[in-house]
Structure formats: C-alpha cells, structure tokens
Design a protein around this motif. Structure first.
Motif, mmCIF file in Angstrom:
data_model
loop_
_atom_site.group_PDB
_atom_site.id
_atom_site.type_symbol
_atom_site.label_atom_id
_atom_site.label_comp_id
_atom_site.label_asym_id
_atom_site.label_seq_id
_atom_site.Cartn_x
_atom_site.Cartn_y
_atom_site.Cartn_z
ATOM 1 N N UNK A 192 -4.245 -7.724 -2.343
ATOM 2 C CA UNK A 192 -5.234 -6.637 -2.432
ATOM 3 C C UNK A 192 -4.568 -5.340 -2.889
ATOM 4 N N UNK A 217 -1.887 -15.688 5.960
ATOM 5 C CA UNK A 217 -3.090 -15.249 5.256
ATOM 6 C C UNK A 217 -3.131 -13.717 5.173
ATOM 7 N N UNK A 218 -2.921 -13.067 6.320
ATOM 8 C CA UNK A 218 -2.984 -11.598 6.363
ATOM 9 C C UNK A 218 -1.885 -10.999 5.487
ATOM 10 N N UNK A 246 -2.639 -11.827 1.707
ATOM 11 C CA UNK A 246 -3.859 -11.158 1.245
ATOM 12 C C UNK A 246 -3.654 -9.648 1.104
ATOM 13 N N UNK A 298 -2.796 -14.135 17.528
ATOM 14 C CA UNK A 298 -3.712 -15.276 17.339
ATOM 15 C C UNK A 298 -2.919 -16.569 17.139
ATOM 16 N N UNK A 345 0.824 -1.217 0.000
ATOM 17 C CA UNK A 345 0.000 0.000 0.000
ATOM 18 C C UNK A 345 0.858 1.268 0.000
ATOM 19 N N UNK A 357 -3.088 -5.546 11.677
ATOM 20 C CA UNK A 357 -3.758 -6.844 11.520
ATOM 21 C C UNK A 357 -2.744 -7.982 11.558
ATOM 22 N N UNK A 384 -3.154 4.704 5.596
ATOM 23 C CA UNK A 384 -3.990 4.071 6.630
ATOM 24 C C UNK A 384 -4.112 2.572 6.350
ATOM 25 N N UNK A 385 -4.278 2.215 5.083
ATOM 26 C CA UNK A 385 -4.353 0.795 4.713
ATOM 27 C C UNK A 385 -3.078 0.055 5.126
ATOM 28 N N UNK A 426 -3.014 -0.265 8.871
ATOM 29 C CA UNK A 426 -4.015 -1.232 9.327
ATOM 30 C C UNK A 426 -3.565 -2.658 9.023
ATOM 31 N N UNK A 427 -2.942 -2.841 7.858
ATOM 32 C CA UNK A 427 -2.452 -4.182 7.504
ATOM 33 C C UNK A 427 -1.388 -4.643 8.493
#
Lengths: 39, 643
Positions: free
Chosen positions: B113, B105-106, B109, B93, B62, B86, B78-79, B82-83
């Motif tokens: 994207x 995955x994050x 992805x 997790x 981004x 995450x 911001x993207x 945020x990525x």
C-alpha cells in the motif's frame, strides 16, 4: 486510507469469528444454580 | 527420601532445535533485508524505494514520505505508526489463535500500500526541524543497530544465565533438599473425608456437570481460543471430580460417575471444538474440522487425560469403546474417537514434532499441555510412554527450561521464538502437578525452584500471584492461589497449599446460595482448581495415572439422590464399606443403593433403618438411612452362608 482498510479487514474478521464462536455471553455464570433437581 | 534432580548443563541460551529454527528465521530475514537494501540503492523508482523499506520493517514504507511540516507528512507518520500497531496486534493474534497469516499479511500489505500510493516525486529525506534525514540510510542502519543490540543482549543473558544455573543447582543440592525431605511424611494412610464446606464447593462442580449434556448453564463463554475456553472448564471440573473420587470417594459411583462421564461427553459438543476449523485453516492451511487429526494437544491431550482420570478413579472403561468419543460437525461429518485413538494421535504427533512435543494452536508448542497429554499416554499404555520418555524429557529440559530453571510457556515451532515468561507462579506451578505423574524428579525440582519465590518471612509473596484470572481474564488472584495450591498438594508441600487456600479465602470469601458456594470474581476454572487442590493428596495425580484400568470389583455406593445426599467419604477396606453422608437439602429418610455385593449374601448395615439387607441375584441392595448432618454407615457381610 491504507490503515482504515487494514483495520476494517482485521476488525471484520475478529467480529465475524467472535459472533460465530461465542454461544452466549454470561455475566452470571458463577452465581448460576440449577432451578430444578437433576433429571 | 527423594533426591532432587539437578538442572542439566546448558552451554547455550537455546537448545539445538531452537537454535536451528532461530538461525533459519534470521537467515530468511537477512536475505529479505539485503535484497531490499540492494533494491534501495540500485534503483531510482520511488515505488521500489518505498516497497523495499516496507519489507525491512512493518510500516516503514510510509516513513519515506514523512515530515513534520506538512499535513501529508504527518498523515504518513500516522500510517506508519498504525501499521506497526496493527503488526503488533497481528502478532498477538498469531500467538492467541495460531493465525500465522496475519503478521505476514499485515507486513506485506502495508509495504504494498505504501508503494502504491502514487506519489509523483521521491523526497530526498524526512524533513525534521529543518534537518533532512535520509530514510534509505536511516532505516537499514537502525535495523542493523537493533540487531547488534539484540545480539549483545543475547550474549549478556548467556553469561548471566550460566551464573543463575549454578546458583539454582547449589540451592537444589542444599536448602531445597532439606525442605523437600519434610514433604515425605505428608501422605495420609487413611482415605480422607470431605468437610461440609468442601461438599458445598463440590456442588458448584456437580450442578454444572449433572445438567443435560447439551446444556452449558453456569459456564463462562468468553472465547474458545485461549485460556477461558469452555473446554478447559470442562477439563478441570472433570480432573477435580476424578481426584475427589480417587482420594476420598473410591467406593462411590452413582452421580459422581455420571458427572464425570457427562463432562467428557460435553467435550464432543460442536460448540466446544469448532474453533479448530478456523485455527487449522489459518495456521495449518488445512480445511479439516477434525480437532484430533493434527496438533491441538490442548484438546486431544487434555481430553485424553480427563478420560484417563475418569477411568482410573471410577474403574470404568466406557471411553475405550468404539464411537464413545464421537464428534459431529455442523455439516454432519463424523469423527469417531475413543481413548485409544486419542493416545495413538499423541504418539504420532510426538514423533512428527521437531521438539518431540505436540503443538497446541498450530505451531505453538506448550510444555504444560504436553505434560498433560503425556500423563494420558502413560495411563493408557505405559510401554508406549517409555518409548517417548527419553526424547520427551531431553527436549523439554533443553528447549523449554531457561538458565534459571523456569519453564518457558510456549515456543513457536516455525520460528523457535518463545513467548515471554509472564503470568507469575501459576504457569510454573501447574506443570509440576502434571509432571509428577510422568517425570516426578523434574516435577519436584521445578517445584522447589518455584518455591524460593513463593514465601517471604513465612508468608506468601503476593507479588508472585498474578491478579488476572486466566479462566475469565478478570481481575482476581483466585486462579493463581488455587492453581499453586494444586501443585503444592500434589508435591506434598502442605505449608504452601494451606497458605494459598487461606489467602484465597481471605481475599475472595465464599458466598453461599442454595447450599452451594462460589467465590465472586473467580472463574469457573478457578473453582475447579480449588476443588482439585482440596481433593488432592500427596502424589494423588501420580497414583491415578499409575493405577491403569483396574475395574472396581468391591462393594460401592452405587445410587444416591442428588442433591439430597452429599457423599463426604466412601471407601472399602478389609471387608467393610464405609461411607459418610450429609443431607444436601432437608434432613430425611433416603434410599442408598449398594452394588458389587456377593449375590444372596446378607449384609449388616450399621446406623441404618434396616440393619440387615440381602444382596439380590446381581449383587445389589438398597438401604434406608435417615440423613441429618454428618451420617456415617458401615456395611459388611453378616455371614458367609448363602441364601
């Protein structure tokens, strides 16, 4: 947009897992005392 | 006099197994990084540039379209942020639930994207205050600098670490040895007696254990993945009651046996172990729901030790029987286990693991959990443990203990990465308790190293006791005080044990309801730890584990009404059954069942209504006793002749 999708996916997974795994939340667990004598 | 072991020589920051895993991880990343860099430099397509940067760093794709002069540019920033957030969340997790897919995955992805956003033009660089910064130079360079700094920090830690280890060994040889020598005289010769306050806390445990098997009233249901899971509450309630039986109530069965058996049987409830289906799926890519089949020492090892302690303390063998530990899932699939099969699984999983330590959550290896499992193996089959001991100890010493001698909480089996050493004294203290059964020299050494930071000017160093209760994630030092007291009691360090229990009482004073006490804000797990500490004597756990399957053949108190009669002491020594009771409700006449007497022999009962009883054909007798406050009885054969 991309982040919204990502957040939605992760959030849904967490909420679904939580709903499935957690039986009943209890804030009063420590104060609990049995009402009746042992069976 | 026990000579304290020294920390072994350590030439590198990581052990050989961890080194290999970290080199493999770095090589994999290096391959991705250089492939992405080549793509970045050799192609002109904007999508490939973006994707390449996204592969180098989560969310970096981004950054290609980021600037500080347009709202689109700010949105991309911001993207990117945020990525990255995450990605951090997905790492948490991964750690918390073994979900190995989430970070990959994050990362992937966010790269895809960013690449698919359909921008028509590839900007020449990020415009920042009129200066154009070229992201295809900036990001790879920043990553290389970060790696360079990390390597420098690694070398620095190695140099400092070697010095720390020398200092630790010097302390162990001199100061620590003098302190430890004083521990030697602290094991009492006589079986101990609970105070009325202890018994009121014991009721907190018994009330939860003696409810119907499928009821979980009074337990904390927060999550089933991490430290607040109900299985740990059940484990430690069981450990504490077994310890109480072994040290104070060796001649009492009755409701104490029932309570321990119930707690173990509660572990077979599907609500307790169904977390494993998810963890096995997203961590091992397997569909099986059987929590014993693979990894999961946090269930297999903990339950095995709970059973081992119950069998040792009660003299029973209930969970050796076929189907005694039967798990049935929601689809009615049945997984039949017993202590034997749990220990067999520990054996095969130890052998399968690169670390010779079994994973908890898929791929996360915790030394604490493994020392708990090892104790069960030693109890059930000491020879089997001997086959594992050398490898287990060697890898524990070289892969899971840092230069300064602190135990590393956990390490990823896939990557070799360790979780930071957080949590204060508790995660360092609890392993000492369990290690004392299988590797007492290491347990004492680790305790002495920890002890250095626990006391300052004769008082507890409060900073070492984390204000978070891992039993319910609430803000309280209760679990930390109680857990450290457990280890101190096992190692015979009465000074620390008493200081911890005093601090616990002063910071979290007890509240009494219906003749049972609790500490507000403290978790159920913390209450179990406290009772474990109050029950434990020097080498209490070690003696339990070394007391393999000895049936209880001497006379015992076999039947007492709960909660009408609380048992503070029960022992059999030199032909005399001695017991101390308190009334749990109103004072009154109570029936006390006695078993394992010689059939048809008459027994003299001091302090009872019926002074003389005759054992029936099965060796049982019932006596009447007026229980009012502390009430002591002694039972012994009146004469040897049979009726």
């Amino acid at each position: 947009m991309a982040c919204c999708i990502l957040i939605s996916i992760i959030f849904s997974v967490v909420v679904a897992a939580k709903a499935w795994l957690i039986g009943k939340p209890s804030n009063q667990a420590i104060q609990w005392r049995p009402q009746n004598k042992r069976n | 006099m026990t000579k304290i072991a020294q920390l072994p020589y350590k030439s590198h920051l990581y052990g050989i197994v961890t080194q290999k895993k970290i080199i493999r991880l770095c090589s994999t990343y290096a391959f991705i990084f250089f492939s992405a860099t080549l793509t970045l430099w050799l192609t002109n397509a904007a999508q490939w540039h973006t994707f390449s940067l996204g592969l180098m760093l989560p969310g970096a794709g981004f950054l290609v379209y980021t600037d500080l002069v347009s709202w689109q540019g700010l949105l991309h920033m911001i993207f990117a942020a945020a990525s990255m957030c995450l990605f951090l969340a997905s790492l948490i997790l991964w750690f918390a639930t073994g979900n190995v897919i989430a970070p990959l995955f994050v990362w992937l992805l966010s790269a895809i994207i960013a690449a698919c956003m359909g921008h028509q033009a590839f900007p020449s660089g990020v415009i920042c205050g009129g200066i154009s910064i070229y992201t295809h130079w900036l990001i790879p360079t920043a990553i290389l600098i970060a790696f360079g700094l990390a390597f420098g920090f690694h070398v620095f830690r190695q140099v400092i670490g070697k010095r720390q280890r020398l200092q630790a060994n010097e302390y162990l040889q001199n100061t620590a040895q003098e302190i430890a020598d004083k521990f030697e005289k602290t094991r009492p010769a006589e079986p101990k007696e609970f105070s009325l306050d202890d018994l009121k806390l014991m009721r907190f445990l018994l009330d939860r254990a003696l409810q119907p098997i499928d009821s979980f009233d009074g337990f904390e249901w927060i999550d089933q993945f991490q430290t607040a899971a109900v299985r740990y509450q059940l484990n430690f309630l069981g450990y504490a009651l077994s310890m109480a039986q072994a040290t104070h109530l060796s001649a009492f069965g009755g409701y104490l046996d029932d309570a321990q058996r119930n707690l173990i049987t509660k572990q077979t409830d599907n609500r307790i172990w169904r977390y494993w289906r998810l963890e096995n799926l997203w961590g091992n890519f397997r569909l099986s729901a059987d929590p014993i089949a693979r990894d999961n020492i946090m269930y297999t090892g903990f339950c095995a030790t709970q059973i081992a302690m119950f069998h040792a303390a009660s003299g029973g063998d209930f969970f050796l029987h076929k189907n005694s530990f039967l798990l049935t899932d929601a689809s009615n699939n049945r997984y039949s286990h017993n202590l034997e099969s749990l220990v067999k699984k520990l054996d095969s999983e130890f052998n399968r693991s690169d670390y010779h330590l079994m994973a908890c959550e898929p791929n996360w290896v915790y030394p604490l959990c493994n020392t708990i499992g090892a104790a069960a193996m030693k109890f059930h089959d000491a020879n089997l443990w001997l086959q594992h001991q050398e490898n287990f100890t060697h890898l524990l010493e070289h892969e899971f203990i840092d230069y300064s001698g602190r135990l590393i909480p956990c390490r990823s089996n896939y990557t070799g990465i360790a979780f930071p050493n957080i949590g204060g004294a508790l995660p360092q203290a609890l392993p000492c308790f369990f290690q004392n059964a299988t590797m007492p020299d290491i347990a004492l050494r680790q305790w002495m190293l920890l002890r250095r930071s626990l006391i300052k000017n004769g008082t507890l160093n409060r900073k070492e006791f984390w204000p978070i209760d891992t039993g319910n994630y609430g803000f309280s030092r209760a679990a930390a005080y109680a857990g450290v007291a457990v280890a101190a009691a096992e190692l015979g360090d009465n000074e620390i044990a008493e200081l911890c229990l005093k601090s616990l009482e002063s910071e979290h004073p007890t509240i009494e309801i219906n003749d049972s006490t609790h500490r507000p804000k403290a978790s159920v797990w913390a209450h179990a730890l406290e009772f474990l500490a109050r029950s434990c004597i020097k080498n209490g756990f070690r003696h339990i584990i070394e007391n393999a399957h000895k049936p209880r053949l001497h006379p015992i108190i076999s039947e007492v009404s709960y909660p009408d009669v609380l048992v503070a002491h029960a022992s059999y020594q030199e032909g005399v059954l001695k017991a101390v009771f308190y009334n749990g409700t109103q004072a009154g006449l109570q029936k006390i069942g006695i078993a394992n007497l010689t059939p048809h022999v008459s027994y003299f009962c001091e302090s009872t209504a019926n002074k003389l009883v005759i054992a029936d054909a099965e060796g049982n007798a019932v006596i009447d006793i007026f229980v009012d406050g502390r009430t002591e009885i002694q039972v012994y054969a009146a004469k040897q002749e049979q009726y």
